[in-house]
Design a protein around this motif. Structure first.
Motif, PDB file in Angstrom:
ATOM      1  N   UNK A 158       0.832  -1.206   0.000  1.00  0.00           N
ATOM      2  CA  UNK A 158       0.000   0.000   0.000  1.00  0.00           C
ATOM      3  C   UNK A 158       0.870   1.261   0.000  1.00  0.00           C
ATOM      4  N   UNK A 159       0.527   2.190  -0.891  1.00  0.00           N
ATOM      5  CA  UNK A 159       1.226   3.461  -0.957  1.00  0.00           C
ATOM      6  C   UNK A 159       2.484   3.464  -1.811  1.00  0.00           C
ATOM      7  N   UNK A 160       2.866   2.308  -2.335  1.00  0.00           N
ATOM      8  CA  UNK A 160       4.103   2.224  -3.122  1.00  0.00           C
ATOM      9  C   UNK A 160       3.807   2.315  -4.612  1.00  0.00           C
ATOM     10  N   UNK A 161       4.797   2.760  -5.373  1.00  0.00           N
ATOM     11  CA  UNK A 161       4.744   2.696  -6.830  1.00  0.00           C
ATOM     12  C   UNK A 161       5.947   1.879  -7.285  1.00  0.00           C
ATOM     13  N   UNK A 162       5.694   0.826  -8.021  1.00  0.00           N
ATOM     14  CA  UNK A 162       6.736  -0.136  -8.372  1.00  0.00           C
ATOM     15  C   UNK A 162       7.176   0.056  -9.813  1.00  0.00           C
ATOM     16  N   UNK A 163       8.285   0.746 -10.005  1.00  0.00           N
ATOM     17  CA  UNK A 163       8.835   0.994 -11.339  1.00  0.00           C
ATOM     18  C   UNK A 163       9.950   0.000 -11.643  1.00  0.00           C
ATOM     19  N   UNK A 164      10.058  -0.399 -12.912  1.00  0.00           N
ATOM     20  CA  UNK A 164      11.144  -1.260 -13.395  1.00  0.00           C
ATOM     21  C   UNK A 164      11.299  -2.502 -12.502  1.00  0.00           C
ATOM     22  N   UNK A 165      10.183  -3.121 -12.224  1.00  0.00           N
ATOM     23  CA  UNK A 165      10.178  -4.289 -11.342  1.00  0.00           C
ATOM     24  C   UNK A 165       9.327  -5.402 -11.944  1.00  0.00           C
ATOM     25  N   UNK A 166       9.618  -6.620 -11.525  1.00  0.00           N
ATOM     26  CA  UNK A 166       8.797  -7.784 -11.849  1.00  0.00           C
ATOM     27  C   UNK A 166       8.058  -8.140 -10.573  1.00  0.00           C
ATOM     28  N   UNK A 167       6.756  -8.052 -10.589  1.00  0.00           N
ATOM     29  CA  UNK A 167       5.963  -8.230  -9.380  1.00  0.00           C
ATOM     30  C   UNK A 167       5.044  -9.440  -9.552  1.00  0.00           C
ATOM     31  N   UNK A 168       5.134 -10.387  -8.630  1.00  0.00           N
ATOM     32  CA  UNK A 168       4.294 -11.582  -8.682  1.00  0.00           C
ATOM     33  C   UNK A 168       3.426 -11.618  -7.439  1.00  0.00           C
ATOM     34  N   UNK A 169       2.127 -11.622  -7.634  1.00  0.00           N
ATOM     35  CA  UNK A 169       1.178 -11.791  -6.534  1.00  0.00           C
ATOM     36  C   UNK A 169       0.673 -13.225  -6.573  1.00  0.00           C
ATOM     37  N   UNK A 170       1.087 -14.013  -5.590  1.00  0.00           N
ATOM     38  CA  UNK A 170       0.713 -15.426  -5.526  1.00  0.00           C
ATOM     39  C   UNK A 170      -0.459 -15.605  -4.561  1.00  0.00           C
ATOM     40  N   UNK A 171      -1.212 -16.692  -4.715  1.00  0.00           N
ATOM     41  CA  UNK A 171      -2.388 -16.975  -3.882  1.00  0.00           C
ATOM     42  C   UNK A 171      -3.382 -15.808  -3.932  1.00  0.00           C
ATOM     43  N   UNK A 172      -3.572 -15.250  -5.130  1.00  0.00           N
ATOM     44  CA  UNK A 172      -4.396 -14.048  -5.274  1.00  0.00           C
ATOM     45  C   UNK A 172      -5.869 -14.299  -5.007  1.00  0.00           C
ATOM     46  N   UNK A 173      -6.280 -15.560  -4.953  1.00  0.00           N
ATOM     47  CA  UNK A 173      -7.683 -15.843  -4.626  1.00  0.00           C
ATOM     48  C   UNK A 173      -8.031 -15.368  -3.222  1.00  0.00           C
ATOM     49  N   UNK A 174      -7.011 -15.135  -2.390  1.00  0.00           N
ATOM     50  CA  UNK A 174      -7.242 -14.706  -1.011  1.00  0.00           C
ATOM     51  C   UNK A 174      -7.102 -13.193  -0.835  1.00  0.00           C
ATOM     52  N   UNK A 175      -7.169 -12.444  -1.922  1.00  0.00           N
ATOM     53  CA  UNK A 175      -7.228 -10.988  -1.833  1.00  0.00           C
ATOM     54  C   UNK A 175      -8.697 -10.555  -1.831  1.00  0.00           C
ATOM     55  N   UNK A 176      -8.979  -9.451  -1.195  1.00  0.00           N
ATOM     56  CA  UNK A 176     -10.310  -8.851  -1.293  1.00  0.00           C
ATOM     57  C   UNK A 176     -10.365  -7.981  -2.541  1.00  0.00           C
ATOM     58  N   UNK A 177     -11.542  -7.504  -2.897  1.00  0.00           N
ATOM     59  CA  UNK A 177     -11.675  -6.620  -4.057  1.00  0.00           C
ATOM     60  C   UNK A 177     -10.818  -5.379  -3.882  1.00  0.00           C
ATOM     61  N   UNK A 178     -10.820  -4.821  -2.678  1.00  0.00           N
ATOM     62  CA  UNK A 178     -10.067  -3.595  -2.414  1.00  0.00           C
ATOM     63  C   UNK A 178      -8.557  -3.841  -2.501  1.00  0.00           C
ATOM     64  N   UNK A 179      -8.120  -4.981  -1.969  1.00  0.00           N
ATOM     65  CA  UNK A 179      -6.693  -5.302  -2.026  1.00  0.00           C
ATOM     66  C   UNK A 179      -6.217  -5.509  -3.457  1.00  0.00           C
ATOM     67  N   UNK A 180      -7.030  -6.187  -4.267  1.00  0.00           N
ATOM     68  CA  UNK A 180      -6.639  -6.419  -5.652  1.00  0.00           C
ATOM     69  C   UNK A 180      -6.522  -5.097  -6.412  1.00  0.00           C
ATOM     70  N   UNK A 181      -7.477  -4.208  -6.220  1.00  0.00           N
ATOM     71  CA  UNK A 181      -7.405  -2.903  -6.882  1.00  0.00           C
ATOM     72  C   UNK A 181      -6.161  -2.151  -6.423  1.00  0.00           C
ATOM     73  N   UNK A 182      -5.890  -2.188  -5.115  1.00  0.00           N
ATOM     74  CA  UNK A 182      -4.704  -1.538  -4.577  1.00  0.00           C
ATOM     75  C   UNK A 182      -3.438  -2.091  -5.221  1.00  0.00           C
ATOM     76  N   UNK A 183      -3.345  -3.418  -5.323  1.00  0.00           N
ATOM     77  CA  UNK A 183      -2.145  -4.028  -5.900  1.00  0.00           C
ATOM     78  C   UNK A 183      -1.972  -3.635  -7.364  1.00  0.00           C
TER      79      UNK A 183
END
Length: 320
Positions: free
Chosen positions: A224-249
């Protein structure tokens, strides 16, 4: 259905059949047919369509025996998986390593090749899209291939860092009873990601990069609050995110970054009154340009054959 495999090479035929014909028995049990042979002449008996596909399977497996390494039951299993996905009647022969042609992922310690058409399509989409969803059951390689693509991009200097993220949701256990701070509590849940990194880059290299914060393994709450530039970002087990968390990510993604979101919608550990962010985002983002979604099924499972049967049994039970 009859097929003659050329050239008539005793070593290659022995590799194809396996010790005490265990590879042939493996194919027979999986496809429900009978295979007999004399030297390089094979006869497949059973359902005509399956028998025809099995001859093409034998051709592909025989092509793989050009490698000096003997054929393994794992390779036979993976080729069986591929035959069900890619429909061998129209597929090109496999290469000698027993994997899909034209696609490979180069990491520090090994070359990884996707198994079957769906994994191949998944890797192609990751390379051509900034945000990618890999949705499907356990054992389909969605997280492993995502980590492999991240390692390859880092080695090629396409990105400056790798971030591996998981939501801090209890899978039947209570995190509060685990020792340590939030990072230490979630660390055991991130173990599959660590293991993949160690396999592809080596323990010492990974430890050094984590110490320098070039590789970061973190709970989703830390994004939360970060901006990820020039990065490879993997969100695993994403079924356990809420709608708000997914939008945030998803809104953390900056310039020059690639995001991969993986999850299995049949293994949601959220409270019942919290809809899964993975399911919600797959509906909301269906037609958004630059986002790809690859859906895996039980036929894409590349673990022990029993894993596929277990997944199929649960799917059937849920349908009933």
């Amino acid at each position: 259905m009859e097929i003659v495999l050329e050239p008539n090479d005793a070593r290659r035929l022995s590799s194809l059949c396996g010790q005490f014909n265990k590879h042939i028995r493996q194919i027979e049990e999986r496809l429900g047919i009978r295979i007999s042979n004399r030297a390089n002449r094979f006869i497949c008996e059973g359902d005509s369509e399956i028998a025809e596909s099995s001859t093409k399977l034998l051709q592909n497996l025989y092509h793989m025996t050009t490698s000096k390494e003997p054929l393994t039951p794992d390779q036979v299993h993976l080729e069986l998986q591929s035959s069900a996905i890619a429909e061998l009647s129209t597929a090109e022969p496999a290469d000698p390593s027993g994997n899909s042609k034209g696609i490979s992922i180069r990491t520090k310690k090994e070359i990884i090749r996707p198994q079957g058409a769906n994994q191949k399509r998944y890797v192609e989409r990751i390379r051509s899209h900034d945000i990618n969803f890999g949705v499907g059951p356990a054992g389909t390689g969605k997280t492993y291939l995502a980590v492999a693509c991240a390692v390859e991009a880092f080695i090629k200097d396409d990105v400056e860092r790798i971030l591996l993220v998981r939501p801090a949701v209890e899978a039947g256990e209570k995190l509060g009873f685990l020792p340590g701070d939030l990072t230490q509590k979630v660390d055991p849940y991130l173990r599959p990601l660590y293991d993949a990194l160690y396999e592809m880059m080596g323990f010492e290299t990974v430890a050094r990069l984590i110490e320098r914060n070039i590789i970061e393994v973190a709970p989703l709450a830390f994004m939360r609050g970060r901006t990820l530039n020039h990065a490879y970002v993997i969100l695993d087990e994403a079924q356990n995110t809420t709608k708000e968390q997914m939008k945030m990510f998803l809104t953390r993604i900056g310039f020059g970054s690639t995001a991969i979101i993986t999850g299995d919608v049949t293994q949601i550990d959220l409270p019942k009154n919290f809809p899964s962010g993975l399911i919600h985002s797959s509906r909301v983002l269906t037609d958004v340009e630059g986002i790809s979604t690859t859906r895996f099924t039980s036929s894409d499972v590349v673990r022990h054959p029993l894993v596929q049967r277990i997944v199929e049994a649960y799917e059937q039970y849920n349908e009933d």
